[in-house]
Design an enzyme around this catalytic site. Structure first.
Site, mmCIF file in Angstrom:
data_model
loop_
_atom_site.group_PDB
_atom_site.id
_atom_site.type_symbol
_atom_site.label_atom_id
_atom_site.label_comp_id
_atom_site.label_asym_id
_atom_site.label_seq_id
_atom_site.Cartn_x
_atom_site.Cartn_y
_atom_site.Cartn_z
ATOM 1 N N SER A 131 0.844 -1.207 0.000
ATOM 2 C CA SER A 131 0.000 0.000 0.000
ATOM 3 C C SER A 131 0.875 1.251 0.000
ATOM 4 C CB SER A 131 -0.903 0.012 1.234
ATOM 5 O OG SER A 131 -1.905 -0.975 1.108
ATOM 6 N N ILE A 156 3.463 -9.776 -8.899
ATOM 7 C CA ILE A 156 3.395 -9.173 -10.220
ATOM 8 C C ILE A 156 2.529 -10.024 -11.161
ATOM 9 C CG2 ILE A 156 4.720 -8.286 -12.187
ATOM 10 C CD1 ILE A 156 5.101 -6.826 -9.372
ATOM 11 N N GLY A 345 -27.053 -22.679 -1.349
ATOM 12 C CA GLY A 345 -27.008 -23.632 -0.244
ATOM 13 C C GLY A 345 -25.768 -24.505 -0.348
ATOM 14 N N GLU A 369 -4.566 -3.462 -7.247
ATOM 15 C CA GLU A 369 -4.603 -2.067 -7.726
ATOM 16 C C GLU A 369 -5.035 -1.111 -6.606
ATOM 17 O OE1 GLU A 369 -5.472 -0.894 -11.598
ATOM 18 O OE2 GLU A 369 -4.925 -2.813 -12.505
ATOM 19 N N GLY A 370 -4.548 -1.414 -5.419
ATOM 20 C CA GLY A 370 -4.845 -0.592 -4.245
ATOM 21 C C GLY A 370 -5.984 -1.205 -3.454
HETATM 22 N N1 CAA Z 1 -1.915 11.597 -9.859
HETATM 23 C C1 CAA Z 1 -0.801 12.371 -9.948
HETATM 24 N N2 CAA Z 1 0.004 12.622 -8.892
HETATM 25 C C2 CAA Z 1 -0.333 12.067 -7.717
HETATM 26 C C3 CAA Z 1 -1.466 11.266 -7.555
HETATM 27 C C4 CAA Z 1 -2.287 11.045 -8.685
HETATM 28 N N3 CAA Z 1 -3.386 10.293 -8.611
HETATM 29 N N4 CAA Z 1 -1.546 10.847 -6.276
HETATM 30 C C5 CAA Z 1 -0.494 11.382 -5.637
HETATM 31 N N5 CAA Z 1 0.232 12.136 -6.510
HETATM 32 C C6 CAA Z 1 1.433 12.931 -6.221
HETATM 33 C C7 CAA Z 1 1.172 13.894 -5.082
HETATM 34 O O1 CAA Z 1 0.617 15.092 -5.587
HETATM 35 C C8 CAA Z 1 2.544 14.093 -4.501
HETATM 36 O O2 CAA Z 1 3.235 15.014 -5.327
HETATM 37 P P1 CAA Z 1 4.390 15.990 -4.751
HETATM 38 O O3 CAA Z 1 5.560 15.135 -4.460
HETATM 39 O O4 CAA Z 1 4.644 16.936 -5.876
HETATM 40 O O5 CAA Z 1 3.832 16.653 -3.542
HETATM 41 C C9 CAA Z 1 3.194 12.716 -4.688
HETATM 42 O O6 CAA Z 1 2.459 12.063 -5.729
HETATM 43 C C10 CAA Z 1 3.126 11.859 -3.447
HETATM 44 O O7 CAA Z 1 1.776 11.701 -3.110
HETATM 45 P P2 CAA Z 1 1.258 11.397 -1.646
HETATM 46 O O8 CAA Z 1 1.925 12.321 -0.692
HETATM 47 O O9 CAA Z 1 -0.224 11.359 -1.673
HETATM 48 O O10 CAA Z 1 1.853 9.927 -1.419
HETATM 49 P P3 CAA Z 1 1.633 8.912 -0.238
HETATM 50 O O11 CAA Z 1 2.916 8.251 0.028
HETATM 51 O O12 CAA Z 1 0.859 9.530 0.869
HETATM 52 O O13 CAA Z 1 0.726 7.719 -0.891
HETATM 53 C C11 CAA Z 1 -1.011 6.434 -1.828
HETATM 54 C C12 CAA Z 1 -0.238 7.758 -1.736
HETATM 55 C C13 CAA Z 1 -2.344 6.866 -2.377
HETATM 56 C C14 CAA Z 1 -1.211 5.716 -0.502
HETATM 57 C C15 CAA Z 1 -0.236 5.521 -2.824
HETATM 58 O O14 CAA Z 1 0.942 5.022 -2.265
HETATM 59 C C16 CAA Z 1 -1.082 4.358 -3.343
HETATM 60 O O15 CAA Z 1 -1.925 4.526 -4.227
HETATM 61 N N6 CAA Z 1 -0.855 3.155 -2.794
HETATM 62 C C17 CAA Z 1 -1.487 1.954 -3.349
HETATM 63 C C18 CAA Z 1 -0.568 1.321 -4.342
HETATM 64 C C19 CAA Z 1 -1.291 0.451 -5.303
HETATM 65 O O16 CAA Z 1 -2.396 0.742 -5.754
HETATM 66 N N7 CAA Z 1 -0.660 -0.646 -5.660
HETATM 67 C C20 CAA Z 1 -1.224 -1.511 -6.641
HETATM 68 C C21 CAA Z 1 -0.166 -2.306 -7.313
HETATM 69 S S1 CAA Z 1 -0.582 -2.727 -8.939
HETATM 70 C C22 CAA Z 1 -1.521 -4.092 -8.895
HETATM 71 O O17 CAA Z 1 -2.086 -4.463 -7.911
HETATM 72 C C23 CAA Z 1 -1.682 -4.704 -10.215
HETATM 73 C C24 CAA Z 1 -2.150 -6.058 -10.328
HETATM 74 O O18 CAA Z 1 -1.667 -7.010 -9.772
HETATM 75 C C25 CAA Z 1 -3.199 -6.343 -11.304
#
Ligand code: CAA
Length: 390
Positions: A131, A156, A345, A369-370
């Site tokens: 996450s 992956i 059932g 995907e989160g």
């Molecule tokens: N679009 C563009 N920029 C973004 C953004 C977005 N949606 N979200 C954040 N940012 C930018 C922020 O503006 C910030 O920019 P600055 O450095 O300029 O300030 C930077 O990114 C960092 O953002 P945060 O401070 O919000 O970052 P954070 O560490 O607090 O975390 C989070 C954000 C939302 C928790 C993120 O880590 C997240 O989405 N985690 C989940 C990861 C995920 O979805 N993994 C899935 C793996 S893929 C998968 O599962 C595929 C599969 O098997 C099929």
């Protein structure tokens, strides 16, 4: 119904529905049982242009808008979640290149992904960065005209099968999220090896693997965007792909309701078909309501994301709608498939009937995907940015 599908979208949806019913549904139980990647389905989808349906036509993709892409995923997921993931995972692997790649990089990589000549993967998650994707420890060190990538990626999708991977690695660990960079990596590079292949609860025909990078050499011109832009590229990618997971979840839910309805019309207890029991009718009404509400939110989200295009700026609307659709559709899938097992059932709990598979498949949509906890975090943060409603 508040959403509107064009005649073209309806025709496309019905075509995919027929293809899925004729060619995918008969394979679904076996794919799950064997837990092997269904190459025949991958080839079928390549032949029908579904593998690259949402990728630009200029690179050999189908050029479909996001809603049409979601319709394809939904219709396939209705009968087989693993098969729908073939479409969604290929799209995910291509998306960072579409979001941030130069014209030259898109020309170099997308045609082979869109046509199905190469399988794609998105390599973000690590043992200590799930996450908290910003906690990426994999490192990329520049040496002249190339980078050397070292580290471990886990969970992956298509790991070990993908010939084109987008890998997120830090080029400046101390800069945290701002130090992450995105690279296109050849799946046959030396130093890249496949670790454990996971035994999963659901989506069992999809290959999920650990990947080890031991000083893997990547040409510098495979860097997407600039150094340090990788985290934002990953986030912008997920904003555009989470609706695909929502569509998968919605399809699983719809598929479970379809088979449950058919079963309840046939199965008799207490001298009449089960469907005539009011307690059962109420459960079915709830399932249908949840599905239709989820569908409306997803189709709206697809429209919002599509309208924004690949804009450089983060858009709170895009991020919020994408996360809301994924959250709602996946919770619906879990609830509806659990109810479907209950309504079957004892038969619901055994492998002869599809609902136990659907329930196992539904679970992952609340996780990948989160996780849905991350979706809630994202929705809340963007709610604050939204401002006052007009
Ligand atoms: N679009 C563009 N920029 C973004 C953004 C977005 N949606 N979200 C954040 N940012 C930018 C922020 O503006 C910030 O920019 P600055 O450095 O300029 O300030 C930077 O990114 C960092 O953002 P945060 O401070 O919000 O970052 P954070 O560490 O607090 O975390 C989070 C954000 C939302 C928790 C993120 O880590 C997240 O989405 N985690 C989940 C990861 C995920 O979805 N993994 C899935 C793996 S893929 C998968 O599962 C595929 C599969 O098997 C099929």
């Amino acid at each position: 119904m508040s959403y509107h599908l064009t005649d073209e979208q309806i025709l496309f949806r019905d075509t995919v529905r027929r293809l899925a019913a004729d060619r995918v549904q008969p394979r679904a139980a076996e794919i799950d049982r064997r837990g092997e990647f269904p190459w025949d389905i991958f080839e079928l989808f390549s032949e029908y242009g579904l593998v690259g349906v949402g990728m630009p036509e200029q690179y050999g993709g189908g050029g479909a808008d996001l809603l049409t892409f979601c319709l394809a995923v939904e219709e396939v997921a209705r009968v087989c979640a693993t098969s729908s993931l073939i479409i969604a995972a290929q799209h995910l692997g291509a998306m960072p290149i579409l979001v941030a790649g130069s014209r030259e990089q898109q020309e170099r990589f997308i045609p082979e992904i869109a046509s199905g000549r190469k399988i794609a993967a998105f390599a973000l998650t690590e043992p200590e960065a799930g996450s908290d994707a910003g906690g990426t420890q994999t490192q990329a060190i520049r040496e002249g005209n190339h980078y050397r990538i070292s580290g471990t990626k886990v969970f992956i999708t298509n790991g070990g099968l993908a010939k084109t991977l987008v890998v997120f690695a830090s080029t400046a660990l101390s800069r945290k999220t701002r130090g992450i960079s995105a690279f296109v990596v050849d799946g046959e590079s030396s130093g890249l090896s496949v670790g454990r292949i996971e035994e999963k609860m659901g989506i069992r025909g999809s290959q999920t693997a650990m990947l080890n990078f031991d000083a893997v050499t990547v040409p510098a011109n495979n860097l997407l965007g600039q150094e340090g832009e990788g985290f934002k590229i990953a986030m912008r990618t997920l904003d555009r792909t989470r609706p695909g997971i929502a569509a998968q979840a919605l399809g699983i839910a719809q598929g479970a309701l379809d088979v449950t309805l058919a079963h309840l019309k046939e199965r008799r207890q207490f001298g009449k078909p089960l469907i005539e029991q009011q307690s059962i009718q109420f459960m079915l009404a709830d399932m249908e309501t949840r599905i239709e509400a989820s569908r409306n939110l997803l189709y709206k989200a697809a429209e919002v994301v599509e309208t924004a295009g690949f804009a450089q700026q983060a858009s709170p609307d895009v991020t919020r709608y994408s996360a809301m659709a994924k959250l709602m559709c996946s919770d619906t899938a879990m609830q509806v498939t659990t109810d479907a097992v209950q309504l079957f059932g004892g038969y619901g709990y055994i492998r002869d009937y599809p609902v136990e598979r659907m329930m196992r498949d539904a679970k992952i949509t609340q996780i990948y995907e989160g996780t849905n906890q991350i979706q809630r975090l994202v929705i809340f943060r963007n709610l604050l940015e939204k401002g006052t409603p007009e």
